[in-house]
Design an enzyme around this catalytic site. Structure first.
Site, mmCIF file in Angstrom:
data_model
loop_
_atom_site.group_PDB
_atom_site.id
_atom_site.type_symbol
_atom_site.label_atom_id
_atom_site.label_comp_id
_atom_site.label_asym_id
_atom_site.label_seq_id
_atom_site.Cartn_x
_atom_site.Cartn_y
_atom_site.Cartn_z
ATOM 1 N N HIS A 20 -2.943 1.019 6.662
ATOM 2 C CA HIS A 20 -3.214 0.422 5.394
ATOM 3 C C HIS A 20 -3.252 1.906 4.672
ATOM 4 C CE1 HIS A 20 -4.555 -0.725 1.769
ATOM 5 N NE2 HIS A 20 -6.165 -0.407 1.654
ATOM 6 N N GLU B 291 -5.993 1.432 -4.606
ATOM 7 C CA GLU B 291 -5.177 0.306 -3.055
ATOM 8 C C GLU B 291 -4.110 -0.323 -3.993
ATOM 9 O OE1 GLU B 291 -7.490 -0.744 -0.212
ATOM 10 O OE2 GLU B 291 -8.518 -2.620 -1.100
ATOM 11 N N CYS C 55 0.760 -1.162 0.385
ATOM 12 C CA CYS C 55 0.014 0.140 0.117
ATOM 13 C C CYS C 55 0.846 1.639 -0.137
ATOM 14 C CB CYS C 55 -0.900 0.109 1.056
ATOM 15 S SG CYS C 55 -0.306 -0.275 3.281
#
Length: 460
Positions: free
Chosen positions: A421, A433, A369
């Site tokens: 994240h 993502e 990420c």
């Protein structure tokens, strides 16, 4: 487990239909309203029954395959025996031919011996004639008494003895030839009889081997027919099971999508409540300000009213840069997730770390990420989401003030230390993502994981 081409085509067709149906659910628009009619959902009993039927047929096909393999081995052995029988027949025929040739040679030797006897006999007759013409009536003693020259008589007697000796040799040769002929002829007849019997036995063995091969081929053909029928049943069972499993997959995808839409609707409702609450608070603030201004005209002091956070004027951020960052992140869709992979210069090999759910990521080239966020903005920030929250920019917009290119963060404890994240906002309530090990860079809702912790506008 063996799957025929027919079954593969059926399963592929079913899979294509299922994939199409599933994509309709996944790509369904995020709209409020009544849920669509649920797709068929086969029961566990139906799935178990189809699976058991497939397993039973697969076992039968496997057993038949083993029987056919054994039958092929037996056929090869029988064909080998048949070839051996053919060789024995050829050998027996050759031996029989040799025996006949030996008998013929014995007969030829007999003829040669007979010719020798005949020649000797002719010489003997001539000898008798010569003896008669010479007057040999009383023998050698008489000849000596009447002869004018006794030495001539002696010479003639020696000649007669020589001739007699040759006659004896000829008769001996005749007797020897007859014995040899008799023995050779008897041996040849015995050999011919023996080889004739051996040839007949070899031909009988070959016929038996031929019959055994033919019978084995019939049995193998029957097994192949049974296998073909069982394989067709297995193909149908596999296709049925694939269809039922596909229906279950589509149904589960439908349930997941409905749950996701429900979360989106709930979040929108919450946002609407918050917006209404903020509007009410702003109205109340304006009313208070109006009252305070009214009192201030009488010598009171006014209190400044904040209208909420806004984009800062400093920094290098611009809407164009934000859109460019969003587009760069979008261009990497489909790359696999690689833990600790990716960065400013694009995808890279990840790190294998079972403790982070990435046991094989050192063999995968892609992004995690924070690596995707670095590539989107082309900045060498720390490869760590929690650090990027403050390092990427100083302005942290709220949910109602997001712009393309903003970084969105989620935290498990509601603090920066719990950030786990990060994703890139692309507008219209969506993010791009790198989700998790085994996944791929994808577009999702900004509320895919529930409410986010916060956002950062890079370069501010």
């Amino acid at each position: 487990m063996h799957v025929s081409r027919t079954a593969c085509r059926r399963i592929a067709a079913a899979a294509a239909t299922i994939a199409t149906a599933a994509s309709l659910f996944v790509a369904a628009p995020h709209v409020a309203g009544a849920a669509p009619t649920p797709p068929p959902n086969p029961t566990d009993g139906q799935l178990n029954s189809a699976r058991n039927q497939q397993d039973a047929l697969a076992g039968r096909v496997g057993a038949l395959g083993g029987q056919i393999a054994q039958a092929k081995i037996q056929l090869q052995q029988l064909m080998g025996r048949r070839e051996q029988a053919e060789q024995k027949v050829a050998y027996a025929v050759a031996k029989l031919r040799d025996a006949k040739d030996a008998a013929q040679r014995a007969r030829e030797r007999e003829v040669a011996a007979q010719q020798g006897v005949d020649t000797a006999h002719e010489k003997f007759v001539l000898y008798l004639q010569a003896s008669y013409m010479s007057g040999d009536v009383g023998g050698t003693a008489g000849s000596l008494l009447t002869a004018n020259d006794p030495s001539a008589v002696l010479e003639q007697s020696a000649l007669q003895q020589y001739e007699a000796q040759h006659q004896v040799d000829a008769i001996g040769q005749l007797q020897t030839a007859k014995v040899e002929k008799s023995n050779a002829d008897a041996a040849a007849r015995a050999a011919v009889q023996q080889q004739a019997k051996a040839t007949a036995d070899a031909e009988a063995a070959k016929l038996a081997a031929d019959n055994a091969v033919a019978a084995q081929k019939v049995q193998q053909a029957q097994l192949n027919t049974t296998l073909a029928n069982s394989q067709r049943e297995l193909d149908a069972a596999q296709s049925e099971l694939a269809t039922l499993q596909g229906q279950r997959t589509v149904y589960l995808a439908y349930k997941v999508e409905q749950a996701r839409l429900a979360r989106i609707r709930a979040e929108r409702a919450r946002q609407a409540r918050l917006a209404a609450q903020r509007a009410a608070e702003e109205r109340a603030a304006r009313e208070r300000a109006a009252r305070q201004n009214h009192h201030g005209s009488d010598g009171g002091s006014s209190v400044p009213i904040s209208s909420g956070p806004s984009a800062p004027s400093g920094g290098n951020w611009s809407a164009a840069k934000g859109r460019r960052a969003a587009n760069r992140a979008l261009s990497q869709q489909g790359y696999p997730y690689a833990w600790a992979g990716g960065g400013v210069y694009g995808p890279s090999t990840g790190v294998c770390d079972a403790s982070n759910g990435a046991p094989n990521d050192c063999n995968v080239t892609g992004y995690d990420c924070s690596g995707l966020a670095m590539y989107a903005w082309g900045k060498g920030w720390a490869h760590y989401a929690a650090t990027q929250f403050t390092q990427a920019g100083s302005y942290h917009p709220g949910a109602g003030n997001l712009r393309a290119g903003d970084l969105i963060f989620w935290s498990f404890n509601g603090r920066i230390s719990g950030i786990h994240h990060v994703a890139v906002y692309i507008g219209n309530g969506q993010i791009v993502e790198a989700p998790y090990s085994g996944g791929y860079v994808q577009v999702a809702s900004v509320y895919e994981y529930g409410s986010f912790f916060g956002a950062t506008r890079p370069l501010t």
